[in-house]
Structures are given as C-alpha cells and as structure tokens.
Design an enzyme around this catalytic site. Structure first.
Site, PDB file in Angstrom:
ATOM      1  CE  LYS A  59      42.894  32.072  43.517  1.00 16.50           C
ATOM      2  NZ  LYS A  59      43.435  30.780  43.968  1.00 16.50           N
ATOM      3  CB  ILE A  60      40.695  34.005  35.022  1.00 18.15           C
ATOM      4  CG1 ILE A  60      40.869  32.515  35.339  1.00 18.15           C
ATOM      5  CG2 ILE A  60      40.832  34.243  33.534  1.00 18.15           C
ATOM      6  CD1 ILE A  60      39.826  31.629  34.675  1.00 18.15           C
ATOM      7  N   GLY A  87      41.073  28.199  38.066  1.00 14.51           N
ATOM      8  CA  GLY A  87      39.654  28.007  37.761  1.00 14.51           C
ATOM      9  C   GLY A  87      38.768  29.127  38.280  1.00 14.51           C
ATOM     10  CD  GLU A  88      38.696  32.637  43.299  1.00 14.37           C
ATOM     11  OE1 GLU A  88      38.280  33.635  43.902  1.00 14.37           O
ATOM     12  OE2 GLU A  88      39.569  31.855  43.773  1.00 14.37           O
ATOM     13  CB  ALA A  89      35.597  34.163  37.459  1.00 13.25           C
TER      14      ALA A  89
END
Length: 1669
Positions: A644-645, A640-642
């Site tokens: 990480k994406i 969910g963390e930007a």
C-alpha cells in the site's frame, strides 16, 4: 495654619478669584496651594499663584468677550492662562504636597464643565499640558496623590466638554493601568481598577451613542471582582473604593438607564465606507490595545512574573466588561466585528494555554458574553472556540481540574438559562453539516459528568468533588430542558399554568427570561419573520437528517472504509466519481487518518482511482522535497502494509515531478527518495531505534538514485537536517484520542462519536500552552471555514425545532436524571432531576413525541415507589408531587400517558387509606372467605390494638411486601412473611405521604373540566382502563377510579354534545364491561353509579331528533341483555323504573333504552323481574302515554314491542293477556289524542297543505304509531299459544273496527298491505302446495285456525268499512275463497260461509265487474278442490282391503311372518279409513258450495248478469260432473264398501252426492228458464236442460240395468245391489226432471215453482214410465 485663621481671612477679604464660578473654584484652590507651599522651595509657585489670583480678582465684569476664547469659561484668557500655569507648577512631580489641591481644583473644574479644549498628542494647549501634568502625578508614589490623580482622570474621561482622544486616551488608560499594577496600597489598586473600568465604560458608551454627552452607569466593585486580589478580603477597602468611584462620578451610582440611542448614520454598519467618527475610532483603538495587553506573556527568564499576570487579568476583566456592555453598534459595525474576530479571539486562543484559574474564568466569561450577544456574527469563531474552551473541560470525566470544570459548569448554567441561545446553538451548529454538534456535545458531556466516574476507572477526583460535579451537571441539564420549555411556551403562546405550591419540586416555574437584563439577546436578532436569515423547520429537518446520515457514514468509514464510502455514495452524500470521493477524504473532518491511508492504499480499481485523484488534487509546485512530503502526509497516515505504501509513494513521486519537473531527472528518483525520507523520519524519532542513522548513512543510502547519478550532497544534507530537526507528524498522531471507541456509558446511552473541529486535545488538566503551530493551525481553520461557506446564521421561530432537539438529547438526559434519582438521596440532586423530568414531559407532550413522553413519565411514575412503599423516601414523595403537577399543568397533552398518572394516583390513594387504617374496598366487594383466619387471629392474640389489627389485613401485608411497577397484583405469597420491623417501616413511610393531601389528589379530577376536547376523552379512557385493573383484582378489588369516573362524568356532563358523545362512548363500554364482571358486588356498585349519572344527565332537556339519552342508557340495555346475575338485572329494572318515574318530563330518546330494558326483562327467567318490569310498563302506558307519542315515531314502536315481549311471559298468563289488553288501551289513547290519519280537505289547495309543515309531520308520526301498534299485534298472531293468538287477532280487528273511521283510504291500503294480508300469507303458500307434507302438522293446523278466525273478522271489517276498503275487494275475495281450498273441512266450510256473508253484506252494492271478480275467485277455488279426489284415488290405488280385520289385541297369536302381514293390513286399513273421511268431507264441502250457489241466485238474482249466471252454472255443472266421476270409480267404491263393512262405519254417500248435485243443477236451470225466458235464450238454457236430462236418464237407466252393455259400465254384485237399493233416492229429482222436460216442450204450461222444489220421495216410478216419456 489653623482653620480658624483661614476663615477669618476669607471673611475679611473679597471672594478669591472673582465672582465667576470658575474664578471662585480657582481662587480657593490657588489659595490652598499658597498656604501649603513652602516659601523658599515653592517661591515660583507662590508667585504664579498670587499673580493668577490678582488677575482673577481684577478681571472686569465685561470680560465675557475675552472669555469666549478662554479655556476656562467665565474667565479672561490671560487670567485663565495664569491660573493654569500656576496649576501646572503645582503639579510638578517634585512638589507632591501642593499637588493635591491642584488636582482637586482640576477635578472640580472638569466636573462643573468649567474647562474646555481638546486633548491630543503633540498639542501644546494649556488643557493638554494640564492633562499631561496630571498623568505625571500618578507616578509620585504618594497614596493620596494617586487617588486624586485617578479622580481627575475619571473627570477628564467623564467631562463632555473636554475631548481626550488618540494617544492621550491611551495614556490615560495606561496611567490607570500602571497605577493598578504599581501602587503599593491595595485600596488604591482597587480604586485604579474601578477608575479604569469607569473610563472604559464612558468611552464605549460614547462609541455606542457617537456623542460626548452620555449617561453612564457607575461601575461597582462587584463588576470588577477578582479573587486573586487580597485587598478584596477587607470589606473596608471595598467600601472605600466604592465611595471613591461614587464621588468621582458625583453619586451617579444608579441602575443603568440607557437613553434612546441617537445613532448617527455611520453607526448603522455603513460607516466602513464613509469613515467612522473620532469617538468610535478611539474606542476601536482602545479595544485593540486592551487585546494586546491581554496577550503579553512572561519571558523564559521570568516565567512566574506576578505583575504581568495581574495585568493580563486586568485587561481580560476590562475586555469582559466591554463585551458585556456592548450595544447594537458593536454588532452592526464591520470594523468592530473584525476587531473582535482578529484581536479578541486571538487573545482567547493564546491565553487558553495558561493554567491560571482566574485567567481561565475570564476567558470563559468573555466567551460566554460573545456567545450571548454576538453569536450571529461570530458563527465560525464560536464553532472553533466552544469545543476548545468549554467542551474540552466538560468532556474530561476522569482527570479534570476541579476548579476549571466547576467554572465551565457555572458558565454553562448561565448559557442554559438563555433559551434563545440554546435554540440558536442547535440550529446553527447541530443542524449544520460543517459545524460541530455543540448542543449534543454539551448534553452528552453533562450526562457523562452526571453519571460520575465509571466503575473501575482511575480518577483524580475525590468523592465529594465527583458528587459536586454530578449535582451541578444535573442542574445544568434541568436548566437546559427548562429553557427549551420556556422558549416553546413563548412561541406557542402557552398561558401560565395552574398555580401550585412553589415548594413542589415538580411544578413548573415561570418560564420567562430568568435574567433581569437582556444578556441573552443577540443584537442581530431579526424582529420579524420576514428576515432572510430565518429558516423554517422543514429545511432544518432536512439539514439535520443530512448531517446525521453523513456522520453515520463517517463512523462506518472509520470502521470499514469501503463500506463507509459505499454507504455515502448510495445515500448521495458524495458523488460516484473518484474525484468526488477524493475531495470528501481530503476536506471532511472527523475521518480517521489511518483509515484514509488504508483506503488510499487499496489495490481495487475504484480506491486506486480515488488515490490518484487525491494526489492529483495536491499542488507541490515550488515546494522542496521535504516540505512536499510533509504537506502530503498531513491528510492521512501511511498504512502499515508495504504494498500500500508503495502504491501511494509511487503516485506521490509522479505528482511531485510533474509539479517540479526540474528537480529530478525521473520520477524514480523521487520515489526512492520518498522512501528514504520515511525511513529516516521513523529512525530519527522512534524511541524503539537505538542506533540512529547518521547523515553519512543517509547519503550513502541514496547514491546513484538519479538515473545512476548522485543527488547533490548539499540537497541531501539539507533534507536530512530538516527531517531530523522537525519530525513529520502524520495526522493520526495528533488525533489518537478521537478514534477511541466509546466507553461503556456512551454505549449505554447510544451516543455516537462526535466530529471535532479542534484536533488539539489536552492530555491532562494542565494547560500545555498554545504555541505558534497551534495558533497557525486554528487560524487556517478560520480561513478554511470562511472559504467553505457564507456562514449564514439562522434564526427559527417554529417550535417544531424542539422535536429535533429532544430526539438528540432525550435518551442521555433520561439516563442522567434516572440514574441520579435512583442512586442519590441528596435533596438538591433529586429536586433537579425531577424538574428535568418534569420539563421533559412538558416538551414531549406538547410536541406529540409519544414514545419520549411515555418514557419520561414512566420514569417519574416508577420513582414514586408507590408499588413498593416499604422503600419510600422523601424523593419518592417529591416524584408523586411531580406527577400531580404534570396532571394539572400538562393534562391537555398527555393522551395515552394519563394511564401512568392515574395508576400512581390509584396506588397513592390505596396507601393513604391503609395508613389511616380504613377498611379496604375488598372487604365490601368480595365474599368473606377468611372466617377461619379471623378465628385464628382472635385466638392467637387478644392484646392487639385496633390499629394493629388494621395493619394485619392481607392488603397491608401485600403492600409491605411490595412489587414491581408494572405488576397489577401485589405479591400475596404466603411464604414471604412480614416482620414487625417491616410493618413499622411501612407505617413511617406512609406518614411521608401526608405531605400530599387528598384535596390535591381530587384537584386533578375537579379540574378535568378544564381539559380540551381530545384531552378529556384520553383522560376518561385512561381512567376507565385503570379502574378496570382495580376492579379485576381477584384478591383486592378497589373502586377508587370507579368513583372518580362518576365524579368526572358529573363535572363534564355540561360539555358540548359532540364532546360528551365521545366521552360517553368510552364510559358506556366501560360500564358494560364492569357490569358483566363475575364479582356481583362490583357489578351492582357500577350499575348504581350509572344510575346516579343517568339521573344527573336526565336533568338536561334534550331537543327533538337527538339520540343522546338513548346512548346514555345503552349500558343498561347491554348489561340487562348479557348479565347472568339476576341481582344485577333486577337492579337495572329498578334503576330504570326510578329514572322513568322521576325524570319522565325530560325523557325523549331515552324511551328507546327504557323499553329495551323492559323488553329483555319480559324474557327474563326470574319471575320478580318480569312482574316488576310489567308493573312499570303498566304505569308508563296508563299515566305517561303522551310522553311516548310526543317523541320520535320509533319510540311508540319500541313500546309496542315491549308489550309484545310481555305476552311471552312464561310465569303469568294474566300478564300476557294484560299486555295485549294494554295494546288495545294504547289504541284508545292514540284515538283520544286525535291521532286520526284521515286525509283532510282533499279539495284544499296544495299550498295550504305544504304551509302547515308541522301538521304534516305530526300526521306522518301518528300513522307510524298506528302501524307500529297494529304490526305488533299482527306479530302476536303467530304466537305458539292459542290463547295469545286468538286474543291478538281479536284485539287487532277490534282496534280496526273501533277506530277505522279515523283512517284514510290510503292508510287502509297501507294497513292491508303491511298488516292484514301478511296474516294469510302462510295459508296461501300451504294451499298452493298441498302436495308437500308439513314438518309440523300441529303448527299448520294452529296457524290455519288463527287465520280462519282472522278471515271471519276480516269479512266483518270489510262489510263495515266497505266504502273505504272497496279497492281491496278483489284481494279480500281471493283470501276468503282460498279458504275453500283448505284440506280441513272446518276451515273450508267457514270459507264458504264467510263468502256467503261477504256477498250478503255487500252484494247489493257490487258492480258487475266486482261480482264477476268474486265469482271467478269462487269458481277457481271450487275447481281446485277437485284435486282432493285425485289424491284419494292415488292413495287407494295400491291398497288391498283384507277379507277380515283383527284388532291389535290379537296380534300376539301370530308368528313373525303373520305379524308382519298384520302390520301391513293395519296400515292399509288406516289409509282406507283416512281416505273415506277425506271423501266424505270433500263431498260435504261441494254440497255446501252447491247450496251456496243456489243461495246466491235466490237472494241476489236481481244483481246478477248473464256472465255472472253463466259462472254459477259452470260451477254447479262442474260439481255435478265431478260427482259423476266419483261415482264412476267402481274399484274405489268397492274398496270403500269393503273397508266400511270391516271398519263398521257408514259408506260415503256418493249417490246422494251425485243426486244432490244434479238436482240442484236442474233446479237452477228450471228457475232460470222460468224466471228469465229472454235470458234463457241468450244463455241457451234449453240446450243445457236437454243435455243434463239426457245424462241423468242415462245414469238412471244404467242403474236400472237397462243400459246396453256395449260401451256402458256393467255393475256386478255387491256394488250393483247398492245402486239398486238407492234407486228410490232418484225418485224425487226424476219427477222434477219429467216436469222440466214437459216445461221445455210446452213452454206455455204453467208449472208452479213450488212444485219444482217439491221432492216426492213417496212416489214410485216404474222404468216403463221413462220409456213412455
């Protein structure tokens, strides 16, 4: 036409069809056809039939040659063709009336094997046409024709001379199939089903045998039971169908008897290369067609097509039958196996989505058949379908379909009844890292179901349904554990258990295979242990441990990814490189996709490298962008963390561009587009988004992303449509149900998450349908499994595998059994629970799983409710029965768990006695302390009956109140009152225990002798522990286990010695502990019990040199030693006395224990005990003395020690002296038995001595007897009582004197060293250190007195046995002369006298060396006595003698200062008095020595040599010189003179001492000079005489004051007057001196010797006389 007319026509005409069998069949059939035909409508049929009849009738007898090519044996080809042609016309579908006789004819021909040929497609042979005609008749719709056609089809299939193959076989099956579906008659439908099943049974039997002629079992209606068929509700229809198939099979409805299989070469599995036979090819094709038939589904237009469902059900039933009847060939042939894998499992997969109950049942049945028979070849498939079909339903606890779950439970029950299946499942799945934990999930699923719906949960089940599930689940669990027991017993070859009533719920049933058939046998099972597929338990243990640890790491990863990876790396489950971790994340099942995404998105160095390795391992080559991103997101869920994406998508873009370099100009384009796709997917498929993104919006958002250029619109448009129409579903979306945390029950049982291979879960009980995506997904899993491993199926025969199985399932099973048993009173449920617990105890006991065994056994013990009888129910009684069963059947394995069993037995017996109203043991074992309570009860109510009173005692009250299982004491608090209702309930509950008799209880103890060596020891330990608990109860002591201990000891007393020793070690410690209890009644009881055992044990004869009897009597000894109760000690003495008097013949090593008891009794402080023990000892010594000496040599020593102990009796001095007298009696007995130890035949050859080994041993034993006896008496010589000491010394030396002739010289030496010399050791030490003051002068004097007496006896003994004891002369002389040194006059005088006696007794036999040795010892001792005078001088040195000495009575006249002075003077006078006495004794002793020297010379001068005389002269000279020294101490003499006058005692005769010394010296010199002139010269006697004379004259002159004053001693008054007054005393020896001088100067003068001895005291010499001389 009437039947009568037919009969007449047949009687008148010739046999129709000719004489051949086939002709007669055809003739009768064609005749019926003609009669049933219509002449107009069937004119052609009639004509053909008549023509055929004519040909058959006119056929010549020698037509056999033509018949060889005829399809009908025995009939010419033209006739056969004509007949078949007629039958074909009759079977025309337009003529149903005449078809029936024709069908009957064909069926008859086939059953009689009168029709030959092969039936195949495109074949125009008559038989093929006939077969086709029969098929066409099946669709006529006539019920009779349908049955006839079915009968013919079965006959075609059954006939071994007609081969139906290829498409024709399929047409036959299809015809039956269509008849079942299309017939309007229910009976015909059932007949069609049975016919179809029979055809398949025949075909598959031929496949197995690869031959046409096989024997096939007739199918029954039960085999094809389908509850959906309404026709089955009518029993007449079923019976008709059953009769039909039996008729079709000609009554062959017999049990299946499979003949020995004559399998061709290609049937062993190698036929794949060489090709299969046509029979087997047809069977394989038929099997595939059945699978295809089962996969037909309804169309969307007609979803509820009943005919299609019935067909599906029928095909599945036929497949089930094929699987259930499959043989070895099916398992060994790869093509058949492959067909099962590809077609049958595909059918199972597709049909698993149907909600029809009968379909689900059939699927489960087929799958169970595959599992039971083909599991070794279908490992991966079973691993996939078992969770999908079985576990999916089983694990649905809250909202299951009742019928589905009942089906699953029923099939699990069947599986669990096959022990090998259960074992194989665990070995190949639960121990395989890449396989699901099927066994563990089965157990856990059953446990969850058995525990019921958790409280507070919403469920669709009714209470009755939930209760049914619980009962069935517990039953399955019990069957599982029972199958494990059966397999274990088979592997370990554990024999049948002891019989017990079959109705006992806890008793173990026969553990053999429960099924009559071989349904549990896998045909690939290896027959011996040499198979490569067999795995040992150690490797399985490693695999199991690896899997458990891996699952632990996975579970940790699903909570904390970084920690999980660290754990797995540390435990070496994965490598340390990023590539290894990436491979683990990609390929490992059970990982949480969300956690994988979180870990891949981490920014730390190592997770970042792992993410790069993960993406680099993917191959996107040739994929469009949408397909690539969909493939990429299948393995994890985006975090969910930007940030990480961003990191993940950036790497994806790079990898995509690398795999597809021509799609985009740069990776930035792919990166941005990837983000756009993710946003589009969320926007298009999220219900939260109201305004959806349009295609134009999507294109607008992605303008200029390709280095400022636009991506082609067609590309973006296609990508948009692809995402909107087909959502990208990430992995976590479909596995959300798996990552839920375990519920409270799972936490309670300690269960872990289980890895699932099938990600598809059923949200509700309704089947959702196996769509193409699911099928494709599972097929991919099959392929992946095949690529991953070789899929080896393991078999084990080592029972150790059960340890791992129990470790996996024992905790949940115990929870299920315990909770159900606690909460349910249902007979079926509780019975199954007790069975499960019972079998669990058996496995854990045999497998030595102590913790688990104790847990299960404790659970059963608690459920007996014996600790709380007021709440007892029938299930509690059944639990007690289970306990008894365990004790009898598993006793060899219980070890420490026996304590729980015996505790239950103890409590049961207690309740049983309470129920009978018998007084409790406490009433006999405790002191009555409730008189007041009894009085109150009597006064309060006089109407109570005897039984009511019995139930009002404290023990019953405590039992009614109850307590906890672990409590050793019942609740006795007076505050908790017991109501009459409680008493009533208690009585009724106790009556339940009547189901178990005391006989069954005693059965356990009587069968203890069947226990093995280790088990009986553990049993006895536990019994002793429980008994101790019973006896130590302060309020309710009981003796149940104590009595059982005695019984068990009786039962096992005949065990081998080694085992009995171990048993008795336990019992011995127990009897000691109980015997020392404060409860006197208990201690007395246990000692009496021990007596009973001892009497029993002493019946056995003990061999020599064993110690069993002594060990057996050890408790008596210890209790006798430590007990504070005189009653107990007296009882022990009486018990031992009884044992001795009644079993004296058998007592060997037990004598030691007997004498130890009497030894402690001798020191007892109770008079009657001492006298009782001594009375027994007296009888033993008098009457049974030989029994003592015939045992080991230490026994006699114990007897002696015992008698010695009695000499210390403080109550009876006579007993003490009698004990010493008995020691003398023992010596007499020893002598009477010929126990002499003289060395026999010293001149005999050594070999003869060595040959008589027994005699040598006996001689050594008897030596030890004498040593023990004499040592005991020697020990008594140091007793504190004078009487005992003197008596002991007298008896000791009397024994030596009376029996010394029996002793050899070596034995005498031993006696002197160990017995005699130690008697004088203290005297020597005190003599050597006379300067030290003794702490106890009385003891010193008493010891000296005893030693003096002993010395006198020693001298007498030495004189008697001088010849034997001669080597000891030196030490004896040393001892005797040591007494001369004694500080006591009496002892010293006796020492001198004893020496004189010794010399007098043996002097004539002594050698010169021996004389010299004696005289030297004498000289040394005499010289040592001079020290006494030195001590006197030192003592009187500082002593001042007062002028006057007042008595003590005048002391009060003086002041304090004067009093102090008087005390000092008194002390000085006491010292002076002591010194005077010492000096007198000293002088008297030396004068006695002088007399002895003179006596030695006078009586033994003829034996004395020069050296001996010189020693005598030196001794007497030293004494004379010492006398002069005493006289010369003038100051001392003055003090003595003054003290003697004050004390009014005589003064020491120092002058007399000096005169006597010199006079004796002169006499000896004179005698030597006179008797031995020659010797005198050698010894220079003359010079000695002159020196002595000179010295004497000087002394005399000094006394007469004629000595010059220079250098002499001047005497002053009053001591000078003393010397002057004593001058007369010197007159006698002065005369002798004068005569001696004359003799010296005139050797020729004859001086009578008697004149030398004359002392002329009346003569007076004047001083001038000496001057004249």
């Amino acid at each position: 036409m009437s039947s009568a007319g037919d009969a007449e026509a047949e009687a008148e005409a010739e046999p129709l069809g000719g004489a051949s069998p086939a002709g007669r069949v055809l003739g009768r059939a064609l005749d019926k056809v003609i009669k049933h035909s219509s002449w107009r409508k069937h004119s052609a049929l009639v004509a053909a039939s008549k023509s055929a009849l004519d040909l058959l009738s006119s056929a010549p007898d020698d037509s056999a040659v033509e018949a060889s090519v005829s399809p009908i044996p025995g009939v010419a080809a033209p006739a056969a063709d004509a007949a078949i042609r007629a039958l074909l016309i009759a079977l025309d579908p337009a003529s149903p009336k005449v078809a029936e006789p024709a069908l009957e004819c064909v069926a008859s021909l086939l059953s009689l094997r009168l029709l030959l040929g092969e039936i195949a497609a495109a074949d125009s042979s008559p038989v093929s046409k006939l077969f086709a005609a029969v098929l066409s008749c099946g669709g006529l719709g006539d019920e009779a024709i349908e049955l006839a056609a079915l009968r013919v089809l079965v006959a075609f299939a059954r006939c071994s001379v007609v081969s139906v193959s290829g498409e024709c076989l399929g047409q036959m099956v299809k015809a039956c199939y269509n008849l079942y579906l299309g017939s309007s008659n229910g009976g015909n439908q059932l007949c069609a089903k049975l016919a179809l099943a029979q055809v398949l049974a025949i075909v598959f039997a031929r496949v197995e045998a690869d031959a046409m002629d096989v024997r096939v079992r007739t199918v029954s209606a039960a085999d094809m039971m389908d509850l959906s068929d309404r026709s089955l509700n009518d029993s007449s229809v079923v019976q008709a169908a059953h009769a039909f198939i039996n008729e079709a099979m000609e009554g062959s409805d017999v049990p299946e008897e499979v003949p020995p299989l004559d399998v061709p070469a290609e049937a062993d599995g190698s036929g794949e290369d060489e090709g299969m036979s046509r029979i087997r090819e047809d069977g394989l094709t038929l099997f595939k067609n059945l699978c295809k038939l089962s996969m037909k589904f309804a169309t969307p237009d007609n979803p509820d097509d009943p005919v299609l469902l019935r067909g599906k059900v029928l095909s599945l039933e036929l497949l089930r039958m094929a699987v259930d009847n499959a043989g070895l060939f099916w398992k060994t042939n790869e093509m058949y196996l492959e067909a099962i894998k590809k077609h049958l499992f595909l059918s199972l997969l597709k049909n698993s989505a149907l909600s029809a109950m009968n379909v689900f049942q059939l699927l489960c049945s087929i799958f169970i058949g595959l599992l039971s028979r083909f599991r070794s070849g279908l490992k991966e498939e079973i691993g996939i379908f078992f969770p999908m079909l079985i576990l999916r339903v089983l694990e649905n606890v809250l909202q299951p379909s009742f019928l589905q779950k009942m089906t699953v439970l029923n099939f699990l029950e069947k599986i669990c009844k096959e022990p090998q299946v259960i074992i194989d499942i665990f070995v190949n799945y639960d121990c395989d890292v890449d396989a699901p934990n099927i066994f563990e999930r089965i157990v856990n699923g059953l446990v969850k179901t058995a525990l019921g719906v958790p409280a507070g949960s919403t469920t669709t089940l009714t209470v009755a349904q939930d209760q049914t599930f619980r009962i069935e689940s517990v039953k399955c669990l019990a069957i599982i554990i029972k199958s494990m027991c059966s397999w274990m017993d088979q592997q370990l070859r554990i024999g049948e258990f002891s019989p017990i009533s079959p109705e006992t719920p806890g008793s173990m049933d026969n553990h053999n295979n429960h099924n009559g058939d071989n349904s549990g046998i896998d045909y690939d099972m290896p027959s011996d242990s040499s198979s490569s597929d067999i795995s040992d338990s150690s490797s399985l243990e490693q695999r199991r441990a690896y899997k458990i640890e891996l699952q632990k790491g996975i579970a940790l990863f699903n909570r904390k990814p970084s920690k999980g990876i660290d754990f797995l790396v540390r435990s070496k489950k994965i490598g340390r490189s990023p590539e290894d971790v990436a491979s683990f994340l990609k390929n490992t099942a059970g990982l949480n996709a969300t956690m994988i995404g979180d870990y891949l998105g981490e920014r730390e160095d190592f997770p970042l490298k792992v993410m790069h390795a993960y993406v680099d391992a993917l191959n996107f080559e040739g994929m469009d962008f949408g397909e690539a991103i969909r493939f990429f997101l299948q393995g994890f869920r985006l975090p969910g963390e930007a940030q990480k994406i961003d990191r993940i998508m950036e790497k994806f873009a790079e990898r995509y561009c690398k795999c597809n370099p021509n799609d985009f100009t740069s990776a930035d384009t792919a990166y941005i587009l990837a983000y756009s796709v993710i946003l589009l997917n969320t926007d298009a498929h999220s219900a939260m988004v109201k305004d959806k993104m349009s295609k134009a919006d999507f294109m607008r958002n992605n303008r200029g992303i390709d280095n400022g250029k636009d991506v082609p619109e067609a590309y973006l448009s296609a990508l948009y449509d692809q995402i909107v129409n087909n959502e990208i579903k990430m992995s976590a979306d479909s596995s959300t149900a798996q990552i839920k945390q375990p519920n409270s029950i799972s936490k309670l049982l300690g269960l872990d998450n289980i890895i699932n291979f099938v990600n598809w879960r059923q949200a509700e009980d309704k089947a959702l349908g196996a769509n193409d995506l699911l099928i494709k997904h599972i097929q991919e899993k099959f392929k992946a499994k095949c690529r991953k491993s070789e899929s080896v199926f393991y078999f084990v025969s080592d029972a150790t595998i059960l340890r791992f199985m129990m470790e996996a399932c024992w905790a949940p099973m115990m929870a299920a059994f315990s909770v159900t048993l606690d909460q349910s009173d249902d007979k079926a449920s509780t019975s199954q629970c007790l069975k499960g617990l019972r079998f669990s105890v058996h496995i854990t006991s045999v497998m030595c799983m102590q913790t688990q065994r104790d847990a299960f056994l404790t659970s059963i013990a608690k459920f007996t409710s014996l600790h709380s009888a007021a709440d007892m129910k029938q299930k509690n009684v059944d639990a007690m029965k289970a306990i008894i069963s365990i004790a009898i059947e598993d006793g060899n394995y219980l070890q420490e768990a026996w304590e729980h069993v015996l505790t239950c037995l103890s409590r049961f017996e207690h309740l049983h006695l309470l129920g009978e109203g018998v007084p409790t043991d406490a009433s006999f074992l405790t002191v009555p302390s409730v008189e007041s309570e009894e009085r109150n009860q009597k006064s309060s109510s006089g109407l109570s009956s005897k039984r009511t009173n019995a139930f009002q005692n404290p023990a019953v009250m405590a039992a009614v109140r109850g307590g906890s299982y672990d409590s050793t004491l019942s609740k006795t608090s007076g505050s908790s009152l017991v109501t009459p209702e409680q008493i009533s309930n208690f009585i009724s509950n106790i009556n339940l225990l009547d189901q178990i008799g005391i006989v069954e209880l005693n059965h356990i103890f009587t069968h203890s002798q069947r226990l093995n060596s280790n088990a009986i020891v553990a049993f006895v330990k536990a019994l002793c522990k429980v008994s101790m608990t019973e006896l130590q109860s302060p309020t309710d002591p009981r003796i149940f286990c104590l009595t059982k201990i005695v019984e068990v000891a009786h039962y096992n007393v005949n065990r081998i010695r080694l085992v009995w020793s171990r048993i008795w070690k336990v019992l011995s410690d127990f009897f000691v502990s109980v015997g020392l209890l404060e409860n006197l009644s208990v201690a007395v009881f246990v000692m009496d019990s021990l007596r009973q055992l001892a009497m029993k044990f002493l019946e056995r004869v003990e061999l020599a040199n064993y110690n069993f009897q002594n060990e057996f009597l050890r408790p008596f000894v210890i209790v006798m030693q430590k007990s504070n109760a005189p009653e107990v000690r007296e009882l022990i003495v009486r018990c031992v006395s009884q044992m001795v008097l009644s079993r004296v013949n058998n007592i060997k090593s037990g004598w030691k224990g007997v004498f130890m008891v009497f030894t402690y009794a001798a020191a007892d402080d109770t008079k009657r005990i001492v006298l009782l023990a001594f009375e027994t000892m007296e009888k033993i010594v008098r009457d049974y003395f030989p029994y003592i000496t015939e045992t080991e040599n230490t026994t006699f020593a114990d007897c002696v020690n015992c008698l010695i102990a009695f000499t210390s009796s403080q109550y009876n001095s006579d007993a003490s002296l009698n004990a010493i007298a008995f020691l003398r009696f023992c010596a007499v007995k020893l002598a009477d038995e010929g126990s002499g130890c003289q060395e026999k035949c010293a001149d005999e050859p050594r070999n003869s001595v060595m040959s008589d080994g027994n005699a040598t041993v006996n001689k050594e034993d008897y030596i030890s007897f004498w040593i023990s006896l004499l040592a005991g008496l020697a020990k008594l010589t140091s007793d504190s009582r004078s009487t005992i000491r003197k008596s002991a010394v007298g008896v000791l030396f009397d024994i030596l004197k009376d029996h010394g002739q029996l002793f050899s010289q070596s034995f005498w030496t031993s006696i002197f060293e160990s017995i005699v010399y130690p008697l004088f050791s203290s005297e020597r030490s005190s003599s050597n250190d006379q300067t030290s003051t003794s702490d106890s002068p009385e003891d010193e004097f008493s010891n000296l007195e005893t030693q003096t007496l002993a010395m006198k006896y020693l001298v007498g003994l030495f004189i008697i046995f001088f010849e034997v004891m001669r080597p000891e002369l030196a030490r004896v002389a040393s001892i005797v002369t040591y007494f001369v040194r004694s500080p006591y006059k009496h002892s010293a005088s006796i020492g001198v006298s004893a020496l004189m006696r010794l010399i007098e007794g043996v002097g004539s036999e002594l050698s010169k060396e021996e004389w010299k040795e004696i005289l030297l010892h004498f000289k040394e001792s005499v010289a040592h006595t001079f020290i006494v005078f030195s001590k006197i001088v030192k003592m009187m040195q500082d002593i001042e003698i007062p002028d006057r000495f007042d008595s003590y009575s005048e002391a009060d006249q003086y002041s304090d200062h004067e009093t102090y002075g008087n005390e000092e003077e008194e002390a000085n006078m006491e010292t002076a008095s002591y010194a005077i006495v010492k000096l007198k004794n000293h002088m008297a002793l030396l004068l006695l020595v002088v007399q002895g020297i003179i006596k030695i010379y006078e009586e033994h001068r003829k034996y004395l040599s020069v050296d001996h005389i010189i020693i005598l002269l030196e001794m007497i000279s030293a004494i004379a010189t010492h006398a002069s020294e005493v006289t010369s101490e003038s100051s001392l003499m003055m003090k003595f003179h003054k003290a003697c006058s004050l004390l009014e005692v005589s003064e020491p005769a120092i002058v007399h001492f000096e005169n006597e010394s010199y006079q004796s010296y002169l006499k000896l010199l004179q005698a030597l000079f006179h008797d031995y002139p020659s010797m005198s010269e050698e010894m220079d006697i003359e010079s000695r005489i002159l020196r002595v004379c000179e010295k004497i004259l000087r002394i005399y002159l000094q006394c007469a004051r004629h000595e010059p004053s220079d250098g002499g001693v001047q005497f002053c008054d009053p001591f000078c007057r003393c010397y002057s007054n004593n001058l007369e005393e010197s007159t006698g020896y002065n005369y002798s001196l004068t005569s001696l001088i004359c003799l010296v100067h005139n050797p020729g003068a004859q001086v009578p010797y008697n004149q030398l001895r004359y002392e002329g005291k009346g003569d007076r010499f004047c001083p001038h006389s000496f001057q004249e001389i």
